[in-house]
Design an enzyme around this catalytic site. Sequence first.
Site, PDB file in Angstrom:
ATOM      1  N   PHE A 379     -29.597 -80.386 -62.894  1.00  0.00           N
ATOM      2  CA  PHE A 379     -29.439 -79.098 -61.944  1.00  0.00           C
ATOM      3  C   PHE A 379     -29.296 -77.698 -62.861  1.00  0.00           C
ATOM      4  O   PHE A 379     -28.369 -76.792 -62.083  1.00  0.00           O
ATOM      5  CB  PHE A 379     -28.453 -79.235 -61.003  1.00  0.00           C
ATOM      6  CG  PHE A 379     -28.109 -80.527 -60.231  1.00  0.00           C
ATOM      7  CD1 PHE A 379     -29.705 -81.062 -59.949  1.00  0.00           C
ATOM      8  CD2 PHE A 379     -27.304 -81.530 -60.243  1.00  0.00           C
ATOM      9  CE1 PHE A 379     -29.613 -82.160 -59.124  1.00  0.00           C
ATOM     10  CE2 PHE A 379     -27.202 -82.638 -59.782  1.00  0.00           C
ATOM     11  CZ  PHE A 379     -28.439 -83.361 -59.029  1.00  0.00           C
ATOM     12  N   CYS A 380     -29.494 -77.580 -64.079  1.00  0.00           N
ATOM     13  CA  CYS A 380     -29.159 -76.432 -64.945  1.00  0.00           C
ATOM     14  C   CYS A 380     -27.776 -76.285 -65.060  1.00  0.00           C
ATOM     15  O   CYS A 380     -27.406 -75.198 -65.110  1.00  0.00           O
ATOM     16  CB  CYS A 380     -29.876 -75.171 -64.340  1.00  0.00           C
ATOM     17  SG  CYS A 380     -31.868 -75.341 -64.407  1.00  0.00           S
TER      18      CYS A 380
END
Length: 457
Positions: A379-380
């Site tokens: 998710f970055c």
Amino acid sequence: MSATAVTPASTTSADAPAPLPVLGRDVTVPLVTGGEVTYAALDYAASAPALQRVWDDVAAYAPYYGSVHRGAGYLSQLSTDLFENARRTVGEFLDCRADDQVVFTRSTTDSLNLLAAALPAGCEVFVFETEHHASLLPWRDARVTCLDAPRTPGDAVDTLERALAARDIHAPALVCVTGASNVTGELWPVRELAAAAHAHGARVVLDAAQLAPHHPVSVQDLDVDWVAFSGHKLYAPFGSGVLAGRADWLTAAEPYLAGGGASRRVTRRADGGVDVEWHEGAARHEAGSPNVIGAHAVASACKALTEAGWDTLVAREIHLIDRVRAGLADVPEVRILSLFGDAAPRVGVLSFVVEGWNSSHFAAALSAEYGIGVRDGLFCAHPLVRTLLGGDPESQGECGAPEAAPGEKSLNAIRVSFGAGTPDEHVDRFVLAVRELVREGAKWEYRTQDGRCVPAV
């Protein structure tokens, strides 16, 4: 401690407000097992569907499209008014101070990179390892202190205060903090963190990418110096963002981009060079032809959310959160990830892992067999997810890419996220699909292709 003051009680399905109309609510997708089903978009934390109201406003403006600021024609003047009115609308939406600037950008990432380029010399940046990469990585030319993940809101404030107490009080400093985690959905104690920062002579920028679509954000109430968010998470189309806040650092900095619009006057010198006088307002950092449609769309979304009523929107979201959490609680193989504990207030974002499943495999099965769109990966926010999963925070991984084949151990997670346009049926179908996959397994075979888990054909 929470980022906002809106904390209504949970609602039941009987009294839950209706979802707002969004694009794509009737889209059908094919299932690998045969047939079609209405798509359940449960990846709002990545990009929320555009509100129908926003799309209608954009369509109404499209025939009057014109270049802004320098055109004498009617359509240019109309577009200029539309653009500057959008700026005022966003400022009101964020409850900005009278002398704050609202700068239109491409995204939260672009906004924070703009601010990073405007930092005064010698500025030290303090940021928690829990941040999204958009707020963790832009500070490449500053001295950065990365703080450990806190385990309570109070721990976050104490950790920041200890770090700030050790700095040179006479040097400029900036604290970058999220309003709501894009991994756990948990609300951060923004007001308390801002108070701690200001007590030690530091400024604060709030990454509101996940907070602004779910809760009201008041620059004055939270006492932050800047706030950044993205249009595509706020039910507007892709390609627009906002940086709003204090003008002094932005005015003192070189323009983010050099070009037309940012320049007030350009003259040739006798030696063949060029002298430039730059604008001092928001235009200083908006060189080139601006994204008028994007700004108009963001302003439309701000109006739509405000008119829908934050009490109503938050009540509906809590209803959905309770519905998902109650359903997943009946599946002991599911572990919801959390920093602050189960009781922590959150927005409609939950990440989890499933015992015995590779996260990419599970997400692929939800999509291919049930028509449910979620996200899997890191998710970055690689350091945070690895911390939550007990992995090595220094190890490498691609954003959103699986690291193991179906059935093998993975340090990735699954994220389900929803918001103002999500109907009950979508979250109910998600919970039922999770139960069925855990108890009965996938109905189809899957393989890894180009770094993704996909149905075998």
